[in-house]
Design a protein around this motif. Structure first.
Motif, PDB file in Angstrom:
ATOM      1  N   MET A   1     -12.526 -22.603 -83.887  1.00  0.00           N
ATOM      2  CA  MET A   1     -11.173 -22.182 -84.272  1.00  0.00           C
ATOM      3  C   MET A   1     -10.989 -22.393 -85.773  1.00  0.00           C
ATOM      4  SD  MET A   1      -7.506 -23.498 -82.772  1.00  0.00           S
ATOM      5  CE  MET A   1      -7.966 -23.097 -81.084  1.00  0.00           C
ATOM      6  N   SER A   2     -10.486 -21.381 -86.438  1.00  0.00           N
ATOM      7  CA  SER A   2     -10.299 -21.470 -87.875  1.00  0.00           C
ATOM      8  C   SER A   2      -9.167 -22.426 -88.215  1.00  0.00           C
ATOM      9  CB  SER A   2     -10.011 -20.080 -88.455  1.00  0.00           C
ATOM     10  OG  SER A   2      -8.801 -19.577 -87.940  1.00  0.00           O
ATOM     11  N   GLY A   3      -9.123 -22.818 -89.478  1.00  0.00           N
ATOM     12  CA  GLY A   3      -8.109 -23.769 -89.902  1.00  0.00           C
ATOM     13  C   GLY A   3      -6.701 -23.224 -89.776  1.00  0.00           C
ATOM     14  N   SER A   4      -6.498 -21.933 -90.108  1.00  0.00           N
ATOM     15  CA  SER A   4      -5.157 -21.355 -90.017  1.00  0.00           C
ATOM     16  C   SER A   4      -4.663 -21.300 -88.572  1.00  0.00           C
ATOM     17  CB  SER A   4      -5.155 -19.955 -90.631  1.00  0.00           C
ATOM     18  OG  SER A   4      -6.112 -19.126 -89.988  1.00  0.00           O
ATOM     19  N   VAL A   5      -5.546 -20.928 -87.645  1.00  0.00           N
ATOM     20  CA  VAL A   5      -5.159 -20.897 -86.232  1.00  0.00           C
ATOM     21  C   VAL A   5      -4.867 -22.306 -85.734  1.00  0.00           C
ATOM     22  CG1 VAL A   5      -5.929 -20.282 -83.900  1.00  0.00           C
ATOM     23  CG2 VAL A   5      -6.489 -18.793 -85.833  1.00  0.00           C
ATOM     24  N   LEU A   6      -5.658 -23.273 -86.205  1.00  0.00           N
ATOM     25  CA  LEU A   6      -5.437 -24.653 -85.797  1.00  0.00           C
ATOM     26  C   LEU A   6      -4.101 -25.178 -86.318  1.00  0.00           C
ATOM     27  CD1 LEU A   6      -6.812 -26.822 -84.160  1.00  0.00           C
ATOM     28  CD2 LEU A   6      -7.971 -27.607 -86.237  1.00  0.00           C
ATOM     29  N   LEU A   7      -3.754 -24.803 -87.532  1.00  0.00           N
ATOM     30  CA  LEU A   7      -2.436 -25.185 -88.059  1.00  0.00           C
ATOM     31  C   LEU A   7      -1.312 -24.575 -87.236  1.00  0.00           C
ATOM     32  CD1 LEU A   7      -2.956 -24.917 -91.938  1.00  0.00           C
ATOM     33  CD2 LEU A   7      -2.533 -26.993 -90.612  1.00  0.00           C
ATOM     34  N   LEU A   8      -1.492 -23.325 -86.818  1.00  0.00           N
ATOM     35  CA  LEU A   8      -0.480 -22.684 -85.982  1.00  0.00           C
ATOM     36  C   LEU A   8      -0.339 -23.415 -84.640  1.00  0.00           C
ATOM     37  CD1 LEU A   8       1.511 -20.364 -85.597  1.00  0.00           C
ATOM     38  CD2 LEU A   8      -0.383 -18.967 -84.731  1.00  0.00           C
ATOM     39  N   CYS A   9      -1.476 -23.832 -84.066  1.00  0.00           N
ATOM     40  CA  CYS A   9      -1.423 -24.593 -82.808  1.00  0.00           C
ATOM     41  C   CYS A   9      -0.687 -25.916 -82.998  1.00  0.00           C
ATOM     42  CB  CYS A   9      -2.841 -24.829 -82.288  1.00  0.00           C
ATOM     43  SG  CYS A   9      -3.690 -23.342 -81.737  1.00  0.00           S
ATOM     44  N   LEU A  10      -0.953 -26.597 -84.111  1.00  0.00           N
ATOM     45  CA  LEU A  10      -0.244 -27.853 -84.379  1.00  0.00           C
ATOM     46  C   LEU A  10       1.253 -27.620 -84.515  1.00  0.00           C
ATOM     47  CD1 LEU A  10      -2.575 -29.700 -86.930  1.00  0.00           C
ATOM     48  CD2 LEU A  10      -2.226 -30.200 -84.512  1.00  0.00           C
ATOM     49  N   LEU A  11       1.623 -26.523 -85.154  1.00  0.00           N
ATOM     50  CA  LEU A  11       3.047 -26.223 -85.299  1.00  0.00           C
ATOM     51  C   LEU A  11       3.697 -25.973 -83.941  1.00  0.00           C
ATOM     52  CD1 LEU A  11       5.444 -25.677 -87.166  1.00  0.00           C
ATOM     53  CD2 LEU A  11       4.684 -23.297 -87.347  1.00  0.00           C
ATOM     54  N   VAL A  12       3.001 -25.251 -83.080  1.00  0.00           N
ATOM     55  CA  VAL A  12       3.546 -24.987 -81.742  1.00  0.00           C
ATOM     56  C   VAL A  12       3.683 -26.292 -80.956  1.00  0.00           C
ATOM     57  CG1 VAL A  12       3.070 -23.862 -79.523  1.00  0.00           C
ATOM     58  CG2 VAL A  12       2.679 -22.627 -81.674  1.00  0.00           C
ATOM     59  N   ILE A  13       2.649 -27.136 -81.027  1.00  0.00           N
ATOM     60  CA  ILE A  13       2.725 -28.422 -80.336  1.00  0.00           C
ATOM     61  C   ILE A  13       3.864 -29.267 -80.892  1.00  0.00           C
ATOM     62  CG2 ILE A  13       1.495 -30.586 -79.911  1.00  0.00           C
ATOM     63  CD1 ILE A  13      -1.100 -28.999 -79.879  1.00  0.00           C
ATOM     64  N   GLY A  14       4.064 -29.219 -82.206  1.00  0.00           N
ATOM     65  CA  GLY A  14       5.148 -29.980 -82.813  1.00  0.00           C
ATOM     66  C   GLY A  14       6.514 -29.502 -82.366  1.00  0.00           C
TER      67      GLY A  14
END
Length: 494
Positions: free
Chosen positions: A1-14
């Motif tokens: 998973m790329s860094g941008s997608v991972l950041l988006l996942c963290l935002l959703v989890i947050g």
């Protein structure tokens, strides 16, 4: 998973954690919200912080450290002749490997298999995908590129698992910790305070990093060229001398560049200060509100014009105009229509730079003048003074410390200008006092010395860092002195 997608996942989890935290806090409070130490929004923020912040820090560390570890592991498999080569040669080899590895991810499976089997043209296939190579690929590079892609994929997979696991762990921990006595507001505000401190430290840390990088390279230069020859030398000629010459390192005298910098800056200030200061006085004391609302933004538009555009204006319009008008004046006076002002000269660069600095002087001075209390104006006018006498005897003396500080800051802006000088004053480093002749500045020579394919190992390149740290010290002293003037002599009004 790329860094941008991972950041988006963290935002959703947050976001999910925030709403779960609020719901749990409301459920614990029931109908009696006063039983909770903090509001439900702070509990939601508490779960958001625990779900996002630790995972985000882990992601930042992983992204920073992982490429180094992967590349070090791949480099261990290089042939012995590559490992024993110079560092620059190793960097070139690894650059080719990175390009091949990036190209393999863009190729189709059949083309990639062709390259792996050694039956295809590496350069042609990668060039077709827009991935040029800096050199000819060697047999071991394909294996190294495959290993680089494999380790990178493993690193990204582990990073994804670790970051998401840490984020979910923080979510469950924070939800479990929510209780009526939990000081969620205090903890969230502590995190916000830390974020504000970190943001305010960016400028300080950046300045320290700039100084450290320049000092490190400048120290290498001064190990090759004595400091007294640089700071007190009167000849700037950084070329290598002919074989057998006494000074094979060239001459790196700072004095011609420093004089050119100060001379052009002085001419610019002579243009900018009267125009900018008078326009500020008019805008603050004489202009009607309607005229001020129109003229002040129009004047400040000059500050938004790129300096390269000013350079074109100086090279195409101002320089030829001054050259032609000097020829006309000389022809009327002596009958010889030979120009005495060159198109590239101190006057041309200083005049155009002064135009560029007008909005800085005008805007800063206008803010300082308008900050003078209205009671001083009314008192002076009530005693019978005219408006011009009030400006001269009351307003300007009260605003003078701030105006002086603004002028010194504007001077530091003039000292650091590059593009106007390159196009309007030339690159001739010499000592002379004729404003109609070309000179150059420190910034221009920094650009010249860093242009080309030279490595940072010769004094011809490293001198740019010595010039940079000198220019930094000069502008820093101007800014510090401006702040000293403002703080010592400013008027305190109630």
């Amino acid at each position: 998973m790329s860094g941008s997608v991972l950041l988006l996942c963290l935002l959703v989890i947050g976001v999910v954690a925030y709403w779960l935290g609020r719901m749990r806090a409301n459920a614990l409070a029931g109908a009696k919200l006063s039983s909770m130490h903090s509001r439900s929004s702070y509990h939601g923020g508490y779960t958001f912080v625990w779900s996002v912040l630790p995972a985000l820090l882990l992601l930042a560390v992983w992204v920073s450290v992982s490429p180094t570890i992967v590349e070090t592991t791949v480099a261990r498999s290089f042939p012995q002749e590559v490992l024993t080569a110079a560092q620059s040669a190793q960097n070139l080899e690894f650059g080719i490997i990175r390009s091949i590895a990036r190209g393999l991810t863009l190729l189709s499976s059949s083309d990639a298999a062709t390259l792996v089997n050694g039956t295809g043209d590496v350069r042609a296939l990668l060039s077709a995908k827009g991935v040029p190579l800096a050199g000819d690929p060697k047999p071991y590079m394909m294996t190294a590129a495959l290993e680089l892609n494999r380790l990178t994929a493993i690193s990204q997979w582990l990073m994804t698992v670790a970051v998401i696991a840490l984020s979910l762990g923080g979510l469950f921990f924070s939800l479990k910790a929510i209780a009526p006595k939990l000081r969620a507001r205090n903890r969230v505000e502590r995190v916000i305070l830390g974020s504000l401190i970190a943001a305010s430290s960016v400028a300080i840390l950046t300045t320290i990093g700039i100084i450290a990088s320049m000092l490190g390279e400048a120290s290498h230069f001064f190990s090759m060229v004595p400091a007294h020859e640089f700071f007190f030398g009167t000849v700037w000629d950084p070329r290598f001398a002919a074989a057998g010459a006494g000074n094979s390192e060239g001459q790196f005298g700072l004095i011609p560049l420093l004089l050119g910098t100060l001379y052009i800056g002085l001419v610019a200030m002579l243009v900018a200060v009267p125009v900018g200061l008078f326009s500020a006085i008019y805008m603050a004391e004489y202009a009607s509100p309607r005229l001020r609302a129109f003229a002040k933004p129009m004047l400040e538009v000059l500050a938004g014009i790129p300096t390269i555009v000013y350079g074109f204006f100086a090279m195409i319009t101002v320089g030829p105009f001054l050259r032609d008008i000097s020829a006309q004046i000389n022809g009327i006076a002596t009958g010889n229509f030979q120009n005495f002002i060159q198109a590239q000269s101190v006057l041309t660069a200083g005049f155009v730079m002064g135009i560029m600095l007008i909005p800085y002087v005008s805007s800063l001075s206008d803010d300082i003048i308008t900050a003078v209390p209205r009671a001083l104006r009314d008192g002076s006018l009530g005693l019978g003074a005219t408006r011009s006498e009030t400006v001269k005897k009351v307003i300007l003396p009260a605003a003078l410390p701030g105006i002086v500080g603004a002028l010194l800051m504007t001077a530091s802006r003039a000292v650091g200008e590059t593009m106007i000088v390159v196009l309007a004053a030339g690159v001739a480093a010499r000592i002379q006092i004729n404003p109609f002749e070309p000179m150059t500045t420190v910034t221009v020579k920094i650009v010249n010395q860093l242009t080309g394919d030279l490595e940072f190992t010769s004094p011809q390149t490293l001198v740019a860092f010595a010039l940079g740290i000198t220019l930094f010290a000069l502008t820093l002293c101007l800014n510090i002195y401006a702040l000293y003037i403002v703080r010592k002599y400013r008027e305190q009004y109630e």
